[in-house]
Write an enzyme that holds these catalytic residues in place. Structure first.
Site, PDB file in Angstrom:
ATOM      1  N   GLY A  11      38.080   4.159  46.249  1.00 51.71           N
ATOM      2  CA  GLY A  11      38.631   3.521  45.067  1.00 51.71           C
ATOM      3  C   GLY A  11      38.129   4.222  43.817  1.00 51.71           C
ATOM      4  O   GLY A  11      37.585   5.338  43.889  1.00 51.71           O
ATOM      5  N   SER A  12      38.265   3.590  42.669  1.00 49.83           N
ATOM      6  CA  SER A  12      37.861   4.249  41.426  1.00 49.83           C
ATOM      7  C   SER A  12      36.368   4.572  41.420  1.00 49.83           C
ATOM      8  O   SER A  12      35.967   5.708  41.137  1.00 49.83           O
ATOM      9  CB  SER A  12      38.232   3.374  40.221  1.00 49.83           C
ATOM     10  OG  SER A  12      37.697   2.068  40.358  1.00 49.83           O
ATOM     11  N   TRP A  13      35.519   3.592  41.753  1.00 50.23           N
ATOM     12  CA  TRP A  13      34.083   3.791  41.702  1.00 50.23           C
ATOM     13  C   TRP A  13      33.600   4.717  42.808  1.00 50.23           C
ATOM     14  O   TRP A  13      32.793   5.629  42.572  1.00 50.23           O
ATOM     15  CB  TRP A  13      33.376   2.447  41.748  1.00 50.23           C
ATOM     16  CG  TRP A  13      31.918   2.427  41.390  1.00 50.23           C
ATOM     17  CD1 TRP A  13      30.959   1.673  41.982  1.00 50.23           C
ATOM     18  CD2 TRP A  13      31.250   3.134  40.324  1.00 50.23           C
ATOM     19  NE1 TRP A  13      29.736   1.867  41.369  1.00 50.23           N
ATOM     20  CE2 TRP A  13      29.888   2.759  40.340  1.00 50.23           C
ATOM     21  CE3 TRP A  13      31.688   4.050  39.364  1.00 50.23           C
ATOM     22  CZ2 TRP A  13      28.946   3.276  39.456  1.00 50.23           C
ATOM     23  CZ3 TRP A  13      30.753   4.570  38.467  1.00 50.23           C
ATOM     24  CH2 TRP A  13      29.406   4.177  38.526  1.00 50.23           C
ATOM     25  N   LYS A 196      28.251 -11.161  37.619  1.00 50.44           N
ATOM     26  CA  LYS A 196      28.754 -10.766  36.297  1.00 50.44           C
ATOM     27  C   LYS A 196      30.281 -10.712  36.292  1.00 50.44           C
ATOM     28  O   LYS A 196      30.911 -10.862  35.235  1.00 50.44           O
ATOM     29  CB  LYS A 196      28.146  -9.442  35.858  1.00 50.44           C
ATOM     30  CG  LYS A 196      28.291  -8.289  36.853  1.00 50.44           C
ATOM     31  CD  LYS A 196      29.549  -7.498  36.702  1.00 50.44           C
ATOM     32  CE  LYS A 196      29.601  -6.383  37.736  1.00 50.44           C
ATOM     33  NZ  LYS A 196      30.796  -5.533  37.591  1.00 50.44           N
TER      34      LYS A 196
END
Length: 337
Positions: A11-13, A196
């Site tokens: 994915g992006s991360w 968070k």
């Protein structure tokens, strides 16, 4: 040092962390369950669904076959959605056992498993036998993949019960723009990383409803108090929540359009239906499942988390957002600390 590292999850991360490792001179194998994504990464050196207008290192190799990706590696970095961690770890365990491997385990996933309420490191330790792994390290902190991709200054934390493992991870990732601190509080770092996203949903909803900076600051501050209360009930160090994995992660996730949790909350605040938000986001919104897990945990442990409860009621009980905010504001007065 140059290490052989498998990154599981493109994915992006996951893909950007793989690129950071590649830029640092490591032999990186990026695994994805999607053969089309693997082909794109290897032929075009792009990951267009997740990272727009970015070209990955040509030496970064993607794999669709997990056994090939993790064969002979020194470390495995898990960056898959929380709901997939257990199944992926189980598959990894079988391969490690068959090949008699014992790599370092690192994860950069952020969430809590549904029903079991286990943290990611707990899942990895349950699924992968001790004989086939070294220590587990958590990599977390205020970081958007899009900013790391353009070498924006980023500071994060590597947390492990093993000081040596934390330092190992620190050395893997350190660059002039990507600074890593070590920490021994795995519980606090993982709780902060997961919860968070709940606050980011709320902050996005406030923006979508048209509220200003005062409201957003109030939400982030009191939301962080809730995160700290739940984390310390499990033995986390309170200081962790005023560090990168606490206040740092809350700030970056609850104030940026790069955060899919913030964007989801913003759309909900604008009146979009939850099912529609999920369907067109195109990526996992970790905060949705985390809200449910955190709310249920708070009820079981008797921890006061009124903001989390309000967001849970909006997401899972159909409560009107404005009514939820009004109810929060009109609770009986109390001391701040």
């Amino acid at each position: 040092m140059s290490e052989k590292i498998a990154v599981l999850g493109a994915g992006s991360w996951g893909s950007i962390l793989a690129n950071v490792l590649d830029e640092n001179g490591h032999d990186v194998r990026l695994w994805s369950y999607n053969p089309k994504q693997v082909e794109e990464l290897n032929t075009q050196h792009t990951n267009s669904h997740y990272i727009k207008n970015f070209t990955f290192s040509k030496s970064l190799v993607a794999y669709a076959d997990m056994a090939s990706a993790i064969d002979g590696v020194d470390a495995i970095l898990f960056v898959v959605p929380t709901k997939a961690v257990r199944s992926v770890a189980h598959e990894v365990a079988g391969i490690l056992t068959a090949k008699h491997l014992q790599p370092e385990l690192i994860h950069a996933s952020k969430g809590i498993e549904q029903k079991t309420y286990k943290r990611i490191s707990q899942i990895l330790e349950e699924e992968i036998p001790a004989a086939n792994r070294k220590a587990v390290t958590v990599l977390s902190g205020p970081s958007h993949a899009e900013d790391v991709a353009r070498h924006d200054i980023t500071l994060i934390t590597a947390a492990s019960a093993s000081p040596e493992a934390a330092k190992y991870t620190q050395k893997l990732f350190m660059t002039p723009y990507f600074r890593v601190y070590t920490n021994s509080d795995v519980i606090g770092v993982e709780i902060g990383a997961a919860l968070k996203n709940i606050i980011a949903l709320g902050a996005g909803a406030l923006h979508g409803l048209g509220y200003g900076d005062n409201a957003k600051a109030a939400l982030m501050t009191r939301g962080l108090a809730e995160i700290s209360r739940l984390g310390t009930s499990f033995g986390a160090d309170p200081m962790t929540f005023i560090g990168l994995s606490g206040v740092g992660d809350v700030i970056v996730t609850a104030t940026s359009t790069n955060s899919r949790n913030w964007r989801a909350g913003d759309e909900l605040g604008r009146g979009e239906k939850l099912d529609d938000v999920i369907s067109h986001m195109g990526m996992v919104i970790e905060g949705l499942a985390t809200t449910k897990a955190a709310y249920e945990l708070s009820q079981k442990r008797g921890v006061s988390m009124p903001i989390t409860e309000a967001i849970y009621q909006v997401l899972y009980e159909g409560k009107d957002i404005k009514t939820a905010i009004s109810d929060l504001m009109q609770r009986e007065g109390r001391s701040e600390f």
